[in-house]
Design a protein around this motif. Structure first.
Motif, PDB file in Angstrom:
ATOM      1  N   ILE A  93      41.377  40.594  37.257  1.00 32.74           N
ATOM      2  CA  ILE A  93      42.665  40.449  37.931  1.00 32.74           C
ATOM      3  C   ILE A  93      43.654  39.867  36.918  1.00 32.74           C
ATOM      4  O   ILE A  93      43.252  39.130  36.011  1.00 32.74           O
ATOM      5  CB  ILE A  93      42.608  39.538  39.188  1.00 32.74           C
ATOM      6  CG1 ILE A  93      42.282  38.086  38.831  1.00 32.74           C
ATOM      7  CG2 ILE A  93      41.592  40.053  40.220  1.00 32.74           C
ATOM      8  CD1 ILE A  93      43.467  37.202  38.699  1.00 32.74           C
ATOM      9  N   CYS A 136      44.933  44.279  40.058  1.00 32.23           N
ATOM     10  CA  CYS A 136      43.476  44.382  40.020  1.00 32.23           C
ATOM     11  C   CYS A 136      43.052  45.589  39.202  1.00 32.23           C
ATOM     12  O   CYS A 136      43.527  46.702  39.443  1.00 32.23           O
ATOM     13  CB  CYS A 136      42.938  44.527  41.444  1.00 32.23           C
ATOM     14  SG  CYS A 136      43.442  43.159  42.503  1.00 32.23           S
ATOM     15  N   ALA A 188      41.041  39.150  45.261  1.00 35.03           N
ATOM     16  CA  ALA A 188      42.500  39.003  45.315  1.00 35.03           C
ATOM     17  C   ALA A 188      42.931  38.660  46.747  1.00 35.03           C
ATOM     18  O   ALA A 188      43.674  37.702  46.973  1.00 35.03           O
ATOM     19  CB  ALA A 188      43.180  40.283  44.841  1.00 35.03           C
ATOM     20  N   ALA A 220      37.475  42.684  42.080  1.00 31.02           N
ATOM     21  CA  ALA A 220      38.817  42.181  41.755  1.00 31.02           C
ATOM     22  C   ALA A 220      39.698  42.254  42.997  1.00 31.02           C
ATOM     23  O   ALA A 220      40.405  41.299  43.342  1.00 31.02           O
ATOM     24  CB  ALA A 220      39.429  42.999  40.615  1.00 31.02           C
TER      25      ALA A 220
END
Ligand code: PLP
Length: 363
Positions: free
Chosen positions: A196, A178, A67, A63
């Motif tokens: 996320i 996240c 991101a 995540a």
């Protein structure tokens, strides 16, 4: 008596029937990756956090990695990160080729907002906050700094599901939140899982592509992606866990309150609790100058403890190449040598809680 540090099966047995039914219905459905359960969980989780979109991925680290990738943060860019954190937060920055710029923690173990601005340079692209141990970082001030300097704000909420700063949940403050659903986390799956959350449709769609080979339409690959999909069994089990999470949060808070009220030993300091925030007590951290002796004593008396974390990222062998040395981040290093985590888990009995308190007080 013996108290384990964690006992994950207790969490399973508490809602066994619901977990069993959820997993079996996926097995019987014939559809195992990215299906109805993932879609439903994504809806339920974004609505829980108070964000518009959620994208399920393989783990908390994925995540975080995706991101930064979705925001095009990479080689030549700097990211402000807490010096006092679990190494995964920093790995997400370096995995993308960007440079972590460490900032010392405040008395709540989280990024010290007053020390951020001195580290901002023309290369700075983002601030990564980590809501460590279940307590929110100083989000109002940090968001102001991010906005003032035009920086992205990314939140590592692996330890802070449902924690709030003011009335807003962690994950809903930043551009991207996240989450990890690793089994020991507050909202834990029965294997690896992550997600996320974001209010941006562009970011959400980009991460949906990134997690699936960079493709929205099968065999049409628009960008370079990876395989980081959430599977149906984990998503179905997470839906059960999330539906009970308000009770589970209360259970953790009760244990923490008992520790805060019951532990009274001049050789031990208790965690400081932010008043403008709701702590979800992922871990209960005490501090002692005699940490090693205390840990051995507790072990001999039957209370298992752990250390989160003994080596800060800047002193990890893996980050030798960054060139840091002991003494560079003294507050973080002091925490690393004095913190100790007491058992605090789903299904802990009253007797176990009392036993931990008495044993700690008898040291
Ligand atoms: C657990 C954790 C992660 C990584 O999550 P995984 O699902 O194990 O990859 C990242 N950051 C923090 C603060 C964590 O506690």
């Amino acid at each position: 008596m013996k108290v384990n540090f964690n006992q994950l099966d207790r969490g399973y047995y508490k809602y066994k029937k619901e977990y069993d039914e959820a997993a079996i219905s996926v097995l019987e459905s014939g559809w195992y990756v990215l299906g109805k359960n993932v879609l439903e969980f994504e809806k339920e989780f974004s609505s829980y956090v108070g964000s518009k979109y959620c994208v399920g991925v393989n783990s908390g680290l994925d995540a975080l990695i995706l991101a930064f990738r979705a925001l095009d943060i990479g080689i030549g860019d700097e990211v402000i990160v807490p010096a006092n954190t679990y190494i995964a937060s920093v790995l997400a920055v370096t995995e993308n080729g960007a440079s972590p710029i460490f900032v010392e923690p405040d008395e709540f173990y989280n990024l010290d907002a007053d020390k951020i601005e001195a580290e901002i340079t023309p290369q700075t692209k983002a601030i990564l906050v980590v809501h460590l141990y279940g307590q929110a970082s100083n989000m109002r001030q940090i968001k102001e700094i991010a906005d003032k300097h035009g920086l992205y704000l990314i939140e590592d909420c692996a330890q802070s599901h449902g924690a709030k700063f003011d009335e807003t949940m962690t994950g809903a403050w930043g551009d991207i939140g996240c989450f990890s659903f690793y089994p020991t986390k507050n909202v834990g799956a029965f294997g690896d899982a992550g997600a996320i959350v974001t209010d941006s449709i562009e970011i959400s769609e980009k991460i949906e592509m990134l997690r699936n080979y960079g493709s929205k339409v099968k065999y049409k690959n628009e960008i370079l992606g990876v395989n980081s999909r959430l599977d149906e069994i984990q998503a179905s089990l997470l839906r059960v866990k999330l539906s009970h999470y308000s009770e589970l949060k209360k259970e953790r808070r009760n244990i923490a309150t008992k520790y805060l009220e019951g532990i009274n030993n001049s050789k031990i300091s208790l965690p400081q609790v932010r008043t403008s925030a709701e702590n979800v007590w992922h871990l209960f951290i005490i501090q002692s100058e005699e940490r090693e002796k205390l840990q051995v004593y507790l072990q001999e008396m039957g209370v298992a403890t752990q250390i989160h974390y003994p080596i800060p990222p800047h002193l990890s062998e893996a980050y030798d190449y960054l060139g840091y040395k002991l003494g560079d981040f003294p507050i973080t290093e002091k925490y690393a040598s004095t913190v100790l985590s007491l058992p605090l888990f789903e299904g802990m009995t009253e007797e176990e809680i009392e036993f931990v308190i008495d044993t700690v007080n008898n040291y």
